[in-house]
Write a protein that holds these residues in place. Structure first.
Motif, PDB file in Angstrom:
ATOM      1  N   ILE A  14      -0.869  -0.640  -5.162  1.00  0.00           N
ATOM      2  CA  ILE A  14      -1.111  -0.291  -3.876  1.00  0.00           C
ATOM      3  C   ILE A  14      -2.569   0.779  -3.669  1.00  0.00           C
ATOM      4  N   ASP A  15      -3.582   0.267  -2.997  1.00  0.00           N
ATOM      5  CA  ASP A  15      -4.907   0.818  -3.091  1.00  0.00           C
ATOM      6  C   ASP A  15      -4.700   2.072  -2.126  1.00  0.00           C
ATOM      7  N   GLU A  16      -5.477   2.790  -2.774  1.00  0.00           N
ATOM      8  CA  GLU A  16      -5.720   4.290  -2.120  1.00  0.00           C
ATOM      9  C   GLU A  16      -6.124   4.166  -0.428  1.00  0.00           C
ATOM     10  N   LEU A  17      -6.624   3.082  -0.065  1.00  0.00           N
ATOM     11  CA  LEU A  17      -7.201   2.811   1.304  1.00  0.00           C
ATOM     12  C   LEU A  17      -5.891   2.744   2.240  1.00  0.00           C
ATOM     13  N   ASP A  18      -4.722   2.429   1.609  1.00  0.00           N
ATOM     14  CA  ASP A  18      -3.662   2.173   2.505  1.00  0.00           C
ATOM     15  C   ASP A  18      -2.685   3.552   2.154  1.00  0.00           C
ATOM     16  N   ARG A  45       9.587   7.126  11.837  1.00  0.00           N
ATOM     17  CA  ARG A  45       9.256   5.644  11.950  1.00  0.00           C
ATOM     18  C   ARG A  45       9.107   5.000  10.695  1.00  0.00           C
ATOM     19  N   TYR A  46       9.381   3.674  10.750  1.00  0.00           N
ATOM     20  CA  TYR A  46       9.103   2.790   9.668  1.00  0.00           C
ATOM     21  C   TYR A  46       8.585   1.583  10.391  1.00  0.00           C
ATOM     22  N   PRO A  47       7.723   0.588   9.579  1.00  0.00           N
ATOM     23  CA  PRO A  47       7.275   1.087   8.521  1.00  0.00           C
ATOM     24  C   PRO A  47       6.178   2.306   8.470  1.00  0.00           C
ATOM     25  N   PRO A  48       5.647   2.905   7.560  1.00  0.00           N
ATOM     26  CA  PRO A  48       4.599   3.663   7.866  1.00  0.00           C
ATOM     27  C   PRO A  48       3.408   3.268   8.767  1.00  0.00           C
TER      28      PRO A  48
END
Length: 146
Positions: A14-18, A45-48
């Motif tokens: 999971i990239d840091e941009l997300d 809330r979900y999803p983030p």
């Protein structure tokens, strides 16, 4: 910073941009279930997401949540697309109305999350773990018909 890991033998990155998903999956990797809580209206809330879907505030914190609730829907996967899941079929994917925040913001709503049905040790649960004798609601909720 990106995070990398393994899930049932499949490599994940999971990239840091997300940003929101990185934080969510860091909690998951630590075997803790946390969801975003809006700093303004306090709803989970979900999803983030980057902003609250109810009040549009961009400020949030992460709150530990108990993963208990009622199964809203489920599917049993028999054809795994990812090679590492082939040996695990059939497996269950659940849509769960969490007990946390049930009936908010309206009486018919709940905080719904999706995930795999797993055993306490983190393995995919076999389909026979689904309790088909569990009590069902007297009236199943449906969208109004036109």
């Amino acid at each position: 910073m990106a995070i990398e890991g393994q899930y049932l033998g499949m490599g994940l990155r999971i990239d840091e941009l997300d940003v929101e998903n990185v934080e969510y999956f860091k909690h998951c990797a630590a075997h803790d279930f946390h969801l975003q809580a809006c700093a303004q209206c306090n709803r989970l809330r979900y999803p983030p997401t980057t902003a609250c879907p109810w009040c549009m505030s961009r400020e949030s914190t992460w709150k530990k949540v108990e993963g208990k609730g009622a199964v809203h829907s489920y599917t049993e996967v028999h054809h795994a697309i990812q090679p590492s899941f082939r040996a695990k079929t059939p497996y269950m994917v659940l849509l769960v109305d969490l007990d946390t925040q049930k009936g908010k913001p309206t009486p018919d709503e709940a905080l719904r999350v999706i995930g795999n049905l797993c055993t306490p040790d983190g393995q995919l649960a076999p389909p026979d773990m689904v309790d088909e004798t569990a009590p069902q609601p007297a009236k199943v909720w449906r969208y109004a018909q036109e």
